[in-house]
Design an enzyme around this catalytic site. Structure first.
Site, short mmCIF file in Angstrom:
data_model
loop_
_atom_site.label_atom_id
_atom_site.label_comp_id
_atom_site.label_asym_id
_atom_site.label_seq_id
_atom_site.Cartn_x
_atom_site.Cartn_y
_atom_site.Cartn_z
N CYS A 70 46.78 26.98 43.79
CA CYS A 70 45.72 26.14 43.44
C CYS A 70 45.40 25.73 45.06
O CYS A 70 46.21 24.83 45.41
CB CYS A 70 46.21 25.01 42.59
SG CYS A 70 45.03 23.94 42.19
N THR A 105 40.85 28.01 45.26
CA THR A 105 41.01 29.44 45.03
C THR A 105 39.37 30.08 44.95
O THR A 105 39.28 31.05 45.49
CB THR A 105 41.97 29.98 44.43
OG1 THR A 105 41.96 29.59 43.16
CG2 THR A 105 43.39 29.60 45.00
N ASN A 122 49.62 24.50 35.40
CA ASN A 122 48.38 24.32 34.93
C ASN A 122 48.54 23.21 33.73
O ASN A 122 49.43 22.92 33.25
CB ASN A 122 47.73 25.47 34.25
CG ASN A 122 46.97 26.40 35.16
OD1 ASN A 122 46.55 26.21 36.15
ND2 ASN A 122 47.28 27.95 35.00
N CYS A 176 37.18 24.41 42.02
CA CYS A 176 38.35 25.21 42.25
C CYS A 176 38.40 25.80 43.64
O CYS A 176 37.55 26.40 44.16
CB CYS A 176 38.19 26.28 41.18
SG CYS A 176 39.49 27.69 41.28
#
Length: 257
Positions: free
Chosen positions: A74, A200, A65, A198
Site C-alpha cells: 500500500c 500504488t 486491508n 490509492c
C-alpha cells in the site's frame, strides 16, 4: 485488553497505525483488524498497519486491508507509516524499511513523504485497459467522464470478473486533464469500495499513461478524490525504475480502544 492506536491519512486514504515493536498485537486475529477498521463500530480506516522492528533496517511494515486480511503493498500506507515512524522517534527524516514487496527508501520533510516504489518491467497493454503490478495489481482504463461514474459497481465487476476472478485486482478509472495531469478514481480490492486515494494505483496510472503514449513526461501529477499526488520515474527501454510516490501524510488523532 486496550489497544493504543494512531490514525493517519494520506490524501484521504486513512489507516489505523499500531506500534507493534513489542509484538503485543495478535496478527492472526483478522476479526480484530476488521473491527478496528470498521467505520461504525471501530476506529474506521481503509487499512491497518503495524510498525515492527527489523534486524537490518529502520522498521518493518505489515499491512492489512479493511477486511482483516494481510495484503499486498500500500503506497499511501507506506508514506503514512514513514510519518508515524518519525512521530515515534524511530527515524528522523530518512527511512529504509521492508514491506511485503521488498525494500523501500523514503524521505520526509514538512509532512511531504517521498516513497520509492517497485521497479516495473512489465506493462500489459490491452484493447481497452492496461495491467501492471506496482506492489499491488492494477487495472487501468480510460473513461471520458468520471465525475458521476459508478465506481463501486463498475469497479467490482472488473475486480471479480475475468481474467482476475477471485484473486482480483485494484481498478483505476482515468480521465486526462493535460499532458502532465490525470484524474484518477480507484476501486480497491480488500476495501471492496472506492477509496479517496490509492498510492500504488496512481503509480500504476502514471506508468501506464507513459507506456501508452498519453504523456511523455517522467513527472506526472495525479488528482485523486482526496487531494493531489505526484509520481516520478526514470525509464529505459520499457524498464521503469527510480519510481517515487510523493505526497502528504497527515497525523489525525490517537487513542485507546
Amino acid at each position: 485488553m486496550q489497544q493504543t492506536f494512531y490514525k493517519y491519512q494520506g490524501t484521504g486514504n486513512d489507516f489505523v497505525m499500531i506500534d507493534n515493536r513489542q509484538q503485543t498485537f495478535d496478527k492472526n486475529n483478522t476479526k480484530q483488524v476488521a473491527f478496528l477498521c470498521d467505520r461504525r463500530f471501530g476506529v474506521g480506516a481503509d487499512g491497518l498497519i503495524l510498525l515492527e522492528n527489523h534486524p537490518e533496517y529502520d522498521f518493518k511494515m505489515v499491512y492489512y486491508n479493511a477486511d482483516g486480511n494481510e495484503s499486498t503493498m500500500c503506497g499511501n500506507g507506506g508514506r503514512c507509516l514513514v510519518a508515524f515512524a518519525q512521530q515515534l522517534g524511530v527515524i528522523t527524516n530518512k527511512a529504509v524499511f521492508e514491506a511485503i514487496d521488498g525494500l523501500h527508501h523514503a524521505t520526509i520533510e514538512n509532512g511531504i513523504v517521498h516513497l520509492q516504489m517497485l521497479d516495473v518491467d512489465v506493462v500489459e497493454k490491452h484493447d481497452n485497459h492496461v495491467f501492471l503490478n506496482t506492489g499491488s495489481p492494477h487495472h487501468v482504463q480510460f473513461e471520458t467522464a468520471i465525475e458521476d461514474f459508478d465506481i463501486k459497481s463498475k469497479g467490482s465487476g472488473i475486480r471479480y470478473g475475468a481474467p482476475y476472478n477471485q484473486e482480483g485486482t485494484n481498478v483505476n478509472f482515468v480521465q486526462k486533464i493535460s499532458d502532465t495531469t490525470f484524474r484518477v478514481r480507484t476501486y480497491e480490492r480488500g476495501v471492496e469500495d472506492e477509496t479517496l486515494s490509492c498510492g500504488t494505483g496512481v503509480t500504476a496510472v502514471a506508468i501506464a499513461m507513459h507506456a501508452t503514449g498519453e504523456t511523455n513526461q517522467s513527472t506526472v501529477n495525479l488528482n485523486v478524490e482526496g487531494g493531489k499526488l505526484q509520481v516520478r520515474f526514470d525509464v529505459e527501454n520499457g524498464h521503469y525504475h527510480n519510481v517515487w510516490l510523493i505526497g502528504p501524510a497527515t497525523y489525525v488523532f490517537e487513542g485507546n480502544i
